[in-house]
Design a protein around this motif. Sequence first.
Motif, PDB file in Angstrom:
ATOM      1  N   THR A  51       0.784  -1.261   0.055  1.00  0.00           N
ATOM      2  CA  THR A  51      -0.136  -0.139   0.089  1.00  0.00           C
ATOM      3  C   THR A  51       0.858   1.226  -0.015  1.00  0.00           C
TER       4      THR A  51
ATOM      5  N   LYS B  94      -8.549  -0.062   2.976  1.00  0.00           N
ATOM      6  CA  LYS B  94      -9.108   1.357   3.245  1.00  0.00           C
ATOM      7  C   LYS B  94      -8.384   2.079   1.834  1.00  0.00           C
ATOM      8  N   TYR B  95      -7.329   1.727   1.342  1.00  0.00           N
ATOM      9  CA  TYR B  95      -6.774   2.425   0.107  1.00  0.00           C
ATOM     10  C   TYR B  95      -6.718   1.633  -1.096  1.00  0.00           C
TER      11      TYR B  95
ATOM     12  N   ARG C  71      -8.055   3.244  -4.160  1.00  0.00           N
ATOM     13  CA  ARG C  71      -7.053   4.574  -4.826  1.00  0.00           C
ATOM     14  C   ARG C  71      -5.960   4.194  -5.640  1.00  0.00           C
TER      15      ARG C  71
END
Lengths: 484, 265
Positions: free
Chosen positions: A388, A475-476, A479
């Motif tokens: 990440t 969460k990421y 993106r």
Amino acid sequence: MDFARSKKLLFCFLALFLLLAGIIYAVAYPQFRYQTVTTEALSPAYALGELVDGTEILQRTVIPADKVERVYLIAGTYDRENAGTMLLDFRELNGENLVRNSFEINRFDNGQYTAIELSEPLVGQKGKTLFLAVSAQGCQPGASLTLYSGNGILTGRLDVIREVAAEERCLVNGETGQGMLCVRIEGVNEIGFYRVYWFIVAGVFLLTVLLGMHWWSQARQGKMNPLVVVCTLLTKYDFLLRQLVSRDFKAKYKRSILGMLWSFLNPLLTMAVQYIVFSTLFKSDIRNYPVYLLTGIVFFNFFSEAVSMGMTSILGNASLIKKVYVPKYIYPVSRVASSTINFFLAFIPLTLVIILTGTGLHASFFLILFDVLCFLGFITGLSLLLTTSMTFFQDTQFLWNVISMIWMYLTPIFYPESIIPQNMLGIYRMNPLYLYITFARTSIIGGVSPEPMMYLKCIVSAGITLLLGTAVFRKYQDRFILYL
Amino acid sequence: MNTTIDTQMGAASDCPAAAQGDDRDRIIQISNVSMRFRMANDRVRSIKEYFVKRLRREIEYREFEALHQVSFDVRRGEVVGLIGRNGAGKSTILKIISGILKPTEGSVLVRGNVAPMLELGSGFDMDMTGRENVYINGAILGYTEKFINEKYEEIVEFSEIGPFMDVPLRNYSSGMIARLAFSIATVVKPEILIVDEVLSVGDAEFQQKSFARMMELMSGGTTVLFVSHTLPQIRQMCSRVVWLHQGKVQMFGPAKEVCDAYETL
């Protein structure tokens, strides 16, 4: 979600859990019941003179265990044949004798701590201050040995000198000597862990079943949860996962002549080099240095390979991620999985070295299974975290190179733990890699299970890392594509 | 069999409440979808740079709206065309439908398996042989092992590169790679096929063959979303057409009407 196959997987998982719990109990029972404790070793500094009939050496000492089974003494034999009997007494401070053991003095190795099994163990004196009294019977001047005293705690290469109070010093024939008698007292304490073990297992089992049922009903309503993720991974995406793993694996050795043989050769060659370089430095401090070294190398190589492969998994598969929808966690997971195959292959040379060095395969070798499972969780978590970070900041890669080097030196791979200063040991032992490698060494070389606390530490460090990694990744992940 | 989107979109399609009546027929429902990208002046790629720029307040984000309030739906078995100038947002909407991108706003409902053909040969590895690539590419497209085993011969036959299947891909010509990729991607009959300008593959003969294969798929009940700049092709194949202009739906209706309007522009 494929419910029929998922159900099978769930039952397999629960059966495996119980099997592992059973194996651990069968192998680790003695360590779950008794805990071995030893007093600190002093390095010898002063010879106390020949031990002959009439000599009596007294040393005040605090008994460390419920049952004292073994005493280590260091003696100078003057490299000659000595004859006679040594008497070892544990005495109350008022002079009342509790236990007497006697043994031949010709059994000592010159200048090394020698273990003496007590045929009459000292029982039930834990925490009390007693006299350890050494005297001789039938030992003539010119045919006996000498004991030593000292005031430095043996920590491998650098001794910690400590101030010894007058009443702590040894007494030779009533006169206060220099330092304390060089003796280590070893015994066992009974700990109650074996009694609660099955309750813990049952509790975890029940919790798993309840959580599984809860997630199952959620999955039926189409909600996402970890169970759904794992089941889809293993049912729907198993073929893709296998293909990705075999691609990584084939790609690695595609253009090399020896191919897969490198998976064996690499750890062996590293071991050979490090053995030659470090053996003179550390060999005497470590029991079975080749196996010690190879275990450390195999574990650390796996760690560093898996994490650095996992870290680049998202960027490396950018062309795929941009074109086809596949759950993104597949990529780091497949990279870690292909490193795991390498890791298992490296166990072949490890087993070979274990047999060739005469270490012997103990039943405790199976405990590695537990260790490896925790290690895998830890590595997967770290890979998710780093991949990440890597996607957003490519500096992570270079930063990681430095960090993994520091990490290597902070882990006892080629050096013994004893070179670490005493006051740093607390922090030093919090390193998760230290836990996994020490766990493996205790079970392989020591032939016994680690203490119950080690199991807890392994699970907790793996669990925290995995949870953190998954949370950050989740969460990421949406993106990622904007940065590829 | 193909990649479904198992985020909330896919999950919602299993929900009984959503499957009532006439809605069941709408295989793709796109309502008020907006996609905004935050474009920093210069994309920050290092931690140091980030903090330096943050301190100097140099990070300014410019919002770029690739799609604005786009809504349309596609019925089962329909062939829908997407037309528009370069940068109108055609590829973005296709990526959203296939689950690669998540929209900033709005909702996307997809009831079925999506086979994306955004670009052929996703995941081809040049060091692997053709055979190995058939398996890995098939796995990426969501085929099962059994399915590829069954269809392997068909794929090889259609691509016309039989003798080269055990040669590493780096020794293939680009035409051979494209032919292999097309054969793998179209061997399956997906519920929804997303095609982004991939019909210009190989030589004239192969192009004809691939066109025939596409027509066969479409007549077989597959729902197709089709992007092309070749209007005659659109007129021939599509029943309805979405015309995107600067991220907005300019027109949505029967193929003939929309194409006529687009041409007069």
